[in-house]
Motif scaffolding. Sequence first.
Motif, PDB file in Angstrom:
ATOM      1  N   GLY A 185      -3.516  -1.290   4.235  1.00 19.30           N
ATOM      2  CA  GLY A 185      -2.925  -1.362   5.565  1.00 19.30           C
ATOM      3  C   GLY A 185      -2.406  -0.001   5.991  1.00 19.30           C
ATOM      4  O   GLY A 185      -2.556   1.003   5.289  1.00 19.30           O
ATOM      5  N   GLY A 186      -1.773   0.031   7.148  1.00 17.95           N
ATOM      6  CA  GLY A 186      -1.166   1.264   7.630  1.00 17.95           C
ATOM      7  C   GLY A 186      -2.182   2.314   8.030  1.00 17.95           C
ATOM      8  O   GLY A 186      -3.392   2.151   7.848  1.00 17.95           O
TER       9      GLY A 186
ATOM     10  N   VAL B 252     -10.769  -7.442   0.666  1.00 19.44           N
ATOM     11  CA  VAL B 252      -9.500  -8.005   0.210  1.00 19.44           C
ATOM     12  C   VAL B 252      -8.390  -7.020   0.580  1.00 19.44           C
ATOM     13  O   VAL B 252      -8.504  -5.813   0.339  1.00 19.44           O
ATOM     14  N   PHE B 253      -7.353  -7.528   1.220  1.00 17.31           N
ATOM     15  CA  PHE B 253      -6.224  -6.686   1.621  1.00 17.31           C
ATOM     16  C   PHE B 253      -5.393  -6.334   0.391  1.00 17.31           C
ATOM     17  O   PHE B 253      -4.989  -7.218  -0.368  1.00 17.31           O
ATOM     18  N   SER B 254      -5.154  -5.049   0.192  1.00 16.28           N
ATOM     19  CA  SER B 254      -4.434  -4.602  -1.006  1.00 16.28           C
ATOM     20  C   SER B 254      -3.034  -5.202  -1.090  1.00 16.28           C
ATOM     21  O   SER B 254      -2.514  -5.430  -2.180  1.00 16.28           O
ATOM     22  N   GLY B 255      -2.422  -5.474   0.075  1.00 20.14           N
ATOM     23  CA  GLY B 255      -1.085  -6.048   0.085  1.00 20.14           C
ATOM     24  C   GLY B 255      -1.035  -7.486  -0.379  1.00 20.14           C
ATOM     25  O   GLY B 255       0.057  -8.024  -0.619  1.00 20.14           O
ATOM     26  N   SER B 256      -2.183  -8.131  -0.522  1.00 13.20           N
ATOM     27  CA  SER B 256      -2.228  -9.512  -0.989  1.00 13.20           C
ATOM     28  C   SER B 256      -2.614  -9.623  -2.461  1.00 13.20           C
ATOM     29  O   SER B 256      -2.691 -10.721  -3.004  1.00 13.20           O
TER      30      SER B 256
ATOM     31  N   SER C 102       0.816  -1.200   0.000  1.00 14.90           N
ATOM     32  CA  SER C 102       0.000   0.000   0.000  1.00 14.90           C
ATOM     33  C   SER C 102       0.856   1.259   0.000  1.00 14.90           C
ATOM     34  O   SER C 102       2.075   1.222   0.080  1.00 14.90           O
ATOM     35  N   LEU C 103       0.180   2.390  -0.073  1.00 13.94           N
ATOM     36  CA  LEU C 103       0.852   3.663  -0.265  1.00 13.94           C
ATOM     37  C   LEU C 103       1.818   3.998   0.847  1.00 13.94           C
ATOM     38  O   LEU C 103       2.929   4.442   0.603  1.00 13.94           O
TER      39      LEU C 103
ATOM     40  N   PHE D 295      -3.263  -8.351   8.732  1.00 11.10           N
ATOM     41  CA  PHE D 295      -4.181  -8.622   7.632  1.00 11.10           C
ATOM     42  C   PHE D 295      -3.821  -9.909   6.896  1.00 11.10           C
ATOM     43  O   PHE D 295      -4.701 -10.570   6.335  1.00 11.10           O
ATOM     44  N   LEU D 296      -2.548 -10.243   6.883  1.00 11.82           N
ATOM     45  CA  LEU D 296      -2.137 -11.495   6.248  1.00 11.82           C
ATOM     46  C   LEU D 296      -2.423 -12.710   7.123  1.00 11.82           C
ATOM     47  O   LEU D 296      -2.216 -13.847   6.703  1.00 11.82           O
TER      48      LEU D 296
END
Length: 425
Positions: A203-204, A250-254, A2-3, A402-403
């Motif tokens: 996240g974050g 859905v988690f953007s990091g995944s 994420s950003l 989140f993971l």
Amino acid sequence: MSLIKRGGAVAFAVACGVVAGCSGSDTAADGDIVKLNFLTFADPAQLKVYQRAVDAFHELHGDEIQVELTGLSTDNYTQTLTTRLQGSEGPDIYYVQDFSMATFVQGEAALPLDDFLEGPDSYVKKDDFPDEIWGPTQKDGVTYALVPDANPFVMYYNKDVFEEVGVKLPQEYYDEGNWTWDTLEEITSTFKEAGKEGYVQDGGPFGVNTWIYNNGGSVEKDGEVVIDSDPKTIEAIEFVNQMVQDGNFVFSGSLPQGQGRDAMFMSNQVAMVGAGRWLTPLFLESNKEFDYIPWPTNTGEQMEPTLVTSAYLAVNSDTDYPEEAMKFISYYVSAEGQEVRLADNGNSVPSIAGLEHVVTDNPEPEHAQYLLDAIEIGQPIVFEFETPGLSNELEDIYEIMFLGDITAEEAINRLGDKAREMTEE
């Protein structure tokens, strides 16, 4: 990724002063045209919005100052900017992502602006802006960047996906007074069953703080870290994590490499995304059927505060033309500059009062007023961005939560411990 995460890798290098130095008050020789490089992060649609103000500035000063605008992808923008500032390719003017502003100030990469803003060549004064908007651009009473606009978070919803799955539009729930976290959980479960993603969660602090603010929580109060003790904050973090673990979000990091929220939205893979106005030009150019809706609430109120983000505009401390660069950025953020950029479906909301009409005149999408409603009560991130690297450390914790590698309870304890450790040093 994420950003927030993308800015942290370069914090140490900048903070150690690798981007220091100032060329003084050089100006071009009489008759010469000053050429300034202006670097930002933007997709092509956003870049067209920024170019409007550059073109307008050229109409006024093009025979003496020329500005060349270059846009980079948001991915690794801060790292790329830092590398250029360290070498001989640093831009004269650059956008700073909010989470990295304190790092650039500490590393002396941006010129102080206060004296220029009070002088006769500035198009804008500090008093033109609300006091609370400056955030990490100021340190010890000195201003190191300007606030060209702001972005209050709203939810975008894809009308085609809602129609395809047979779910009522969020506006209908909102009109009924039933646009709540419970409703969101219900409809995202329906999207999941239909093979669609309900919502993309970052996240974050960038991704989680809106839920915290929206629930009446805080990360800190009166200088004290409360992220691990405030019941409303804990409830918000637990809710968001549960939505991710259950597959409602859905988690953007995944997400697979190259698959971002904007592409998923335009290809009808996801029903809702959270963002400021910056996605609007892209979605309009893509002819998407979409609209805004305020954040769903959990408090009994129809609307609660959400995150307000800003990117900042700074002048390179090593530019050869500080006066000309400051003149340009003062125009860019002035009432005239903001109206030029943000009218006709620009990518942000004005940071100066009196320009609300640029959002509501001929609005697309229909409910553009929600942006103004959100900014009226919204909250910026200040605490996490004042300490270089803190937001990145917090994001690491959110990411492993989140993971599914740690529980929400473990994450909340770690968030509190890390915030205290880094802010009490």
